[in-house]
Motif scaffolding. Structure first.
Motif, PDB file in Angstrom:
ATOM      1  N   ALA A 193       0.871  -1.132   0.033  1.00 59.27           N
ATOM      2  CA  ALA A 193      -0.032  -0.057   0.077  1.00 59.27           C
ATOM      3  C   ALA A 193       0.947   1.359  -0.129  1.00 59.27           C
ATOM      4  O   ALA A 193       0.427   2.131  -0.555  1.00 59.27           O
ATOM      5  N   TYR A 194       1.920   1.125   0.685  1.00 60.75           N
ATOM      6  CA  TYR A 194       2.912   2.342   0.781  1.00 60.75           C
ATOM      7  C   TYR A 194       3.301   2.586  -0.611  1.00 60.75           C
ATOM      8  O   TYR A 194       3.470   3.786  -1.246  1.00 60.75           O
ATOM      9  N   ASP A 195       3.841   1.484  -1.402  1.00 60.67           N
ATOM     10  CA  ASP A 195       4.020   1.756  -2.701  1.00 60.67           C
ATOM     11  C   ASP A 195       3.019   2.269  -3.710  1.00 60.67           C
ATOM     12  O   ASP A 195       3.446   3.178  -4.323  1.00 60.67           O
ATOM     13  N   LEU A 196       2.010   1.799  -3.278  1.00 63.06           N
ATOM     14  CA  LEU A 196       0.684   2.236  -4.089  1.00 63.06           C
ATOM     15  C   LEU A 196       0.566   3.761  -4.072  1.00 63.06           C
ATOM     16  O   LEU A 196       0.316   4.500  -4.817  1.00 63.06           O
ATOM     17  N   VAL A 197       0.525   4.140  -2.704  1.00 61.66           N
ATOM     18  CA  VAL A 197       0.124   5.683  -2.376  1.00 61.66           C
ATOM     19  C   VAL A 197       1.379   6.390  -2.701  1.00 61.66           C
ATOM     20  O   VAL A 197       0.847   7.552  -3.274  1.00 61.66           O
ATOM     21  N   THR A 198       2.629   6.324  -2.402  1.00 60.56           N
ATOM     22  CA  THR A 198       3.679   7.149  -2.919  1.00 60.56           C
ATOM     23  C   THR A 198       3.700   7.308  -4.342  1.00 60.56           C
ATOM     24  O   THR A 198       3.892   8.706  -4.743  1.00 60.56           O
ATOM     25  N   HIS A 199       3.476   6.110  -4.725  1.00 61.92           N
ATOM     26  CA  HIS A 199       3.791   6.489  -6.625  1.00 61.92           C
ATOM     27  C   HIS A 199       2.599   7.270  -7.071  1.00 61.92           C
ATOM     28  O   HIS A 199       2.709   7.674  -8.216  1.00 61.92           O
ATOM     29  N   ALA A 200       1.386   6.885  -6.454  1.00 58.72           N
ATOM     30  CA  ALA A 200       0.166   7.468  -6.880  1.00 58.72           C
ATOM     31  C   ALA A 200       0.356   9.025  -6.959  1.00 58.72           C
ATOM     32  O   ALA A 200      -0.347   9.848  -7.534  1.00 58.72           O
ATOM     33  N   VAL A 201       0.805   9.473  -5.781  1.00 62.76           N
ATOM     34  CA  VAL A 201       0.972  10.812  -5.389  1.00 62.76           C
ATOM     35  C   VAL A 201       2.099  11.526  -6.396  1.00 62.76           C
ATOM     36  O   VAL A 201       2.099  12.416  -6.941  1.00 62.76           O
ATOM     37  N   LEU A 202       3.319  10.878  -6.289  1.00 61.19           N
ATOM     38  CA  LEU A 202       4.493  11.386  -6.922  1.00 61.19           C
ATOM     39  C   LEU A 202       4.489  11.251  -8.144  1.00 61.19           C
ATOM     40  O   LEU A 202       4.954  12.119  -8.912  1.00 61.19           O
ATOM     41  N   LEU A 203       4.127  10.087  -8.679  1.00 59.05           N
ATOM     42  CA  LEU A 203       4.021   9.972 -10.268  1.00 59.05           C
ATOM     43  C   LEU A 203       2.773  10.323 -10.852  1.00 59.05           C
ATOM     44  O   LEU A 203       2.548  11.092 -11.899  1.00 59.05           O
ATOM     45  N   GLY A 204       1.850   9.675 -10.428  1.00 59.54           N
ATOM     46  CA  GLY A 204       0.296   9.934 -10.887  1.00 59.54           C
ATOM     47  C   GLY A 204      -0.080  11.335 -10.544  1.00 59.54           C
ATOM     48  O   GLY A 204      -0.492  11.848 -11.662  1.00 59.54           O
ATOM     49  N   PHE A 205       0.147  11.862  -9.461  1.00 60.16           N
ATOM     50  CA  PHE A 205      -0.395  13.277  -9.338  1.00 60.16           C
ATOM     51  C   PHE A 205       0.484  14.394  -9.759  1.00 60.16           C
ATOM     52  O   PHE A 205       0.516  15.311 -10.645  1.00 60.16           O
ATOM     53  N   VAL A 206       1.713  14.416  -9.132  1.00 59.49           N
ATOM     54  CA  VAL A 206       3.264  15.268  -9.270  1.00 59.49           C
ATOM     55  C   VAL A 206       3.434  15.381 -10.861  1.00 59.49           C
ATOM     56  O   VAL A 206       3.723  16.248 -11.367  1.00 59.49           O
ATOM     57  N   MET A 207       4.037  14.268 -11.216  1.00 60.91           N
ATOM     58  CA  MET A 207       4.591  13.806 -12.568  1.00 60.91           C
ATOM     59  C   MET A 207       3.553  14.188 -13.664  1.00 60.91           C
ATOM     60  O   MET A 207       3.870  15.129 -14.723  1.00 60.91           O
TER      61      MET A 207
ATOM     62  N   ASP B  67       0.558  -4.036  -7.049  1.00 60.45           N
ATOM     63  CA  ASP B  67       0.735  -3.888  -5.533  1.00 60.45           C
ATOM     64  C   ASP B  67      -0.511  -4.404  -4.967  1.00 60.45           C
ATOM     65  O   ASP B  67      -0.335  -5.107  -3.924  1.00 60.45           O
ATOM     66  N   VAL B  68      -1.637  -4.659  -5.407  1.00 57.31           N
ATOM     67  CA  VAL B  68      -2.861  -4.983  -4.751  1.00 57.31           C
ATOM     68  C   VAL B  68      -2.641  -6.590  -4.933  1.00 57.31           C
ATOM     69  O   VAL B  68      -3.211  -7.245  -3.870  1.00 57.31           O
ATOM     70  N   ARG B  69      -2.217  -7.355  -5.826  1.00 55.40           N
ATOM     71  CA  ARG B  69      -2.104  -8.732  -6.100  1.00 55.40           C
ATOM     72  C   ARG B  69      -0.923  -9.225  -5.455  1.00 55.40           C
ATOM     73  O   ARG B  69      -0.756 -10.571  -5.290  1.00 55.40           O
ATOM     74  N   GLY B  70       0.060  -8.274  -5.058  1.00 51.85           N
ATOM     75  CA  GLY B  70       1.182  -8.699  -4.428  1.00 51.85           C
ATOM     76  C   GLY B  70       1.922  -9.691  -5.613  1.00 51.85           C
ATOM     77  O   GLY B  70       2.919 -10.379  -5.236  1.00 51.85           O
ATOM     78  N   ALA B  71       2.078  -8.907  -6.856  1.00 51.12           N
ATOM     79  CA  ALA B  71       2.772  -9.648  -7.961  1.00 51.12           C
ATOM     80  C   ALA B  71       3.789  -8.606  -8.263  1.00 51.12           C
ATOM     81  O   ALA B  71       3.922  -7.721  -8.778  1.00 51.12           O
ATOM     82  N   GLY B  72       5.210  -9.317  -7.705  1.00 51.82           N
ATOM     83  CA  GLY B  72       6.425  -8.364  -7.972  1.00 51.82           C
ATOM     84  C   GLY B  72       6.713  -8.193  -9.225  1.00 51.82           C
ATOM     85  O   GLY B  72       7.211  -7.034  -9.651  1.00 51.82           O
ATOM     86  N   THR B  73       6.559  -9.126 -10.061  1.00 58.91           N
ATOM     87  CA  THR B  73       6.888  -9.053 -11.400  1.00 58.91           C
ATOM     88  C   THR B  73       6.012  -7.925 -12.153  1.00 58.91           C
ATOM     89  O   THR B  73       6.622  -7.142 -12.978  1.00 58.91           O
ATOM     90  N   VAL B  74       4.823  -8.022 -11.658  1.00 59.51           N
ATOM     91  CA  VAL B  74       3.785  -6.828 -12.549  1.00 59.51           C
ATOM     92  C   VAL B  74       4.218  -5.447 -11.752  1.00 59.51           C
ATOM     93  O   VAL B  74       4.395  -4.673 -12.776  1.00 59.51           O
ATOM     94  N   VAL B  75       4.657  -5.474 -10.715  1.00 58.06           N
ATOM     95  CA  VAL B  75       5.137  -4.354 -10.166  1.00 58.06           C
ATOM     96  C   VAL B  75       6.498  -3.573 -11.118  1.00 58.06           C
ATOM     97  O   VAL B  75       6.421  -2.508 -11.355  1.00 58.06           O
ATOM     98  N   GLN B  76       7.380  -4.689 -11.204  1.00 56.16           N
ATOM     99  CA  GLN B  76       8.478  -4.454 -11.770  1.00 56.16           C
ATOM    100  C   GLN B  76       7.992  -3.914 -13.298  1.00 56.16           C
ATOM    101  O   GLN B  76       8.847  -2.773 -13.689  1.00 56.16           O
TER     102      GLN B  76
END
Length: 363
Positions: free
Chosen positions: A259-273, A316-325
């Motif tokens: 969830a931390y990965d999802l939140v931080t990147h939603a804010v910093l990449l999704g919103f800020v970028m 992130d939701v499914r815990g699939a590291g490869t998909v996150v990569q």
């Protein structure tokens, strides 16, 4: 003068490259033994890249030579974290850069008191507090949301400033200021009372997103064409990601690793970028005196960024590291592609300007 300003912006560009490489290393895309590089990922992106560009724009605006020390302190401080120089030196430089940013805002306030300036100064205060706590030994992960609020509220302040030209009332501005104070307070509370404060932060951020949607002209200009529609698409996409991050915080309280990965990147990449992509054609000419006109191909990296974030969120939701990569690699590709598109637009515009400026041959 353009070359001199480029020299101040160049370290921010290097910090972006370092931050992206460190992010890929943290996800395990490639092996990287240098722990300092991986730890520099968030500070390099937050302070070394975005923060440095923000304060460079302010330094250009106030036309004070001493103000240019602020972006250098932020970018070079972040870059020093991957060198043998003690980490305390880089962290202290970042603290000093943010403190100098507050001095710049004080000068701006003296020239033109405005709610927008207050919100942006509050944003810089959040950045300073986050950097100060981190410098004092608090893990960066514990203050990352406070640091993220530094960028979120900076953008909110800019939207208020632009909103005045679009008819934003004093009552609307004051509502934005009140929400900014609420976001700042709840973000700081997450350091002391994790869990409950995270949920409160999520709730206040959601209200802030609703307020932005109500006052922002993007909901109207989305129906237009050209650059206006492009900017509206970026803005509304950014608001959607900020709302998504807010919902995760509200529903889950203190986030776990996924969830931390999802939140931080939603804010910093999704919103800020998304906001950076929206305003690049305004920011670059203001800072470097280089034209960067809108081109239809700007939509390509924007679309790639949104799709890659969706893939990353699913991982992130499914815990699939490869998909996150896969999503992370595509995130980097989207940013690099946007930089290439922006460079191509700037070069094309410069050539066109030179051609128009050449005297016509005499018969």
């Amino acid at each position: 003068m353009r070359v001199a300003r480029l020299a101040f912006a160049a370290p921010a560009g290097v910090a972006l490259l370092v931050g992206m490489a460190a992010g890929l290393a943290r996800m395990g895309v490639f092996e990287m033994d240098a722990e300092a590089l991986q730890d520099a990922h968030a500070p390099a992106m937050l302070f070394g890249f975005v923060g440095s560009l923000v304060v460079l724009e302010r330094a250009v605006a106030i036309r004070r030579t001493w103000a240019y020390a602020a972006p250098l302190l932020l970018s070079l401080g972040a870059l020093s974290l991957i060198t043998p120089i003690p980490a305390a030196v880089g962290r202290t430089a970042i603290v000093l850069g943010l403190a100098l940013m507050l001095v710049i805002y004080r000068l701006i306030w003296q020239r033109q008191p405005a709610v927008a300036t207050s919100v942006q100064a509050l944003a810089a205060t959040c950045g300073l507090l986050a950097a100060g706590l981190w410098s004092a030994g608090v893990p960066f992960a514990s203050v990352s949301l406070v640091a993220a609020v530094f960028l979120v509220l900076t953008i909110v302040g800019e939207r208020i400033e632009l909103g005045r030209a679009g008819g934003l009332t004093a009552r609307g501005e004051n509502a934005g200021l009140a929400l900014a104070i609420g976001v700042s307070a709840s973000a700081l509370a997450t350091v002391i009372w994790p869990g409950t404060a995270h949920a409160v932060l999520g709730a206040v951020l959601l209200v802030l997103v609703v307020w932005l949607l109500v006052v922002d002209v993007a909901r109207v200009t989305i129906a237009s064409t050209g650059a206006a529609r492009y900017m509206a698409v970026c803005l509304l996409s950014g608001y959607a990601w900020l709302a998504a991050a807010s919902a995760v915080l509200l529903a889950g309280g203190e986030p776990d690793a996924a969830a931390y990965d999802l939140v931080t990147h939603a804010v910093l990449l999704g919103f800020v970028m998304s906001m950076i992509m929206a305003h690049a054609s305004v920011i670059l000419p203001a800072v470097l005196r280089t034209p960067l006109p809108y081109r239809p191909w700007f939509y390509v990296p924007v679309a790639l960024l949104q799709l890659s974030l969706i893939v990353r969120a699913i991982g992130d939701v499914r815990g699939a590291g490869t998909v996150v990569q896969v999503g992370g690699i595509a995130n980097v590709a989207a940013i690099v592609l946007f930089l290439l598109c922006a460079a191509a637009s700037a070069v094309s515009a410069s050539r066109t300007t030179r051609v128009k400026g050449e005297p016509h041959a005499q018969p």
